[in-house]
Motif scaffolding. Structure first.
Motif, short mmCIF file in Angstrom:
data_model
loop_
_atom_site.label_atom_id
_atom_site.label_comp_id
_atom_site.label_asym_id
_atom_site.label_seq_id
_atom_site.Cartn_x
_atom_site.Cartn_y
_atom_site.Cartn_z
N ARG A 1 2.68 55.43 27.18
CA ARG A 1 1.96 54.18 26.93
C ARG A 1 2.00 53.72 25.48
N GLU A 2 3.13 53.91 24.82
CA GLU A 2 3.34 53.40 23.47
C GLU A 2 4.25 52.18 23.56
N VAL A 3 3.81 51.05 23.02
CA VAL A 3 4.60 49.82 23.08
C VAL A 3 5.82 49.98 22.18
N LYS A 4 7.00 49.70 22.74
CA LYS A 4 8.25 49.84 22.01
C LYS A 4 8.90 48.49 21.70
N ASN A 5 8.71 47.51 22.58
CA ASN A 5 9.38 46.24 22.37
C ASN A 5 8.67 45.15 23.18
N ILE A 6 8.71 43.94 22.64
CA ILE A 6 8.23 42.76 23.37
C ILE A 6 9.28 41.67 23.18
N ALA A 7 9.80 41.16 24.28
CA ALA A 7 10.79 40.08 24.25
C ALA A 7 10.14 38.81 24.79
N ILE A 8 10.29 37.73 24.04
CA ILE A 8 9.64 36.46 24.39
C ILE A 8 10.70 35.37 24.48
N ASP A 9 10.70 34.65 25.58
CA ASP A 9 11.60 33.51 25.76
C ASP A 9 11.24 32.43 24.74
N ASP A 10 12.25 31.84 24.10
CA ASP A 10 12.01 30.82 23.07
C ASP A 10 11.17 29.66 23.57
#
Length: 107
Positions: free
Chosen positions: A48-57
């Motif tokens: 449960r460690e956040v590694k990445n967040i990808a957000i659509d432009d």
């Protein structure tokens, strides 16, 4: 009363080592959670460690939607990670525990 105390202690140490090994391995298991049909993707480890967040432009101009999708994606990823973590840790603990009467919580 408890039989072979040395044997039980050895089994407990073995279980502890197995649990630590499992925790370390779960740091390498990545889980994705998404929201908005993939507009936001959160990647966390099974610990449960956040590694990445990808957000659509497209979302960068809508702060409220972005916040909502971030929460949904993170919660989705964390729920998946919890399920993996609980199953793996229970299996690690169950395999190494000695048979002590009344201590059948993992069976």
């Amino acid at each position: 009363m408890f039989g072979d105390m040395e044997g039980m202690m050895a089994k407990l140490k073995e279980a502890q080592a197995k649990i630590e090994e499992t925790k370390n391995r779960l740091n390498t298991v990545l889980v994705d959670g998404d929201a908005g049909n993939g507009m936001v993707i959160a990647t966390v480890t099974a610990n449960r460690e956040v590694k990445n967040i990808a957000i659509d432009d497209e979302l960068l101009t809508d702060k409220e939607a972005l916040e909502d999708y971030l929460i949904l994606a993170l919660n989705n990823a964390i729920e998946k990670a919890n399920n993996i973590n609980e199953a793996e840790m229970a299996a690690a603990a169950k395999g190494g525990l000695p048979d002590i009467p009344g201590m059948d919580m993992f069976k």
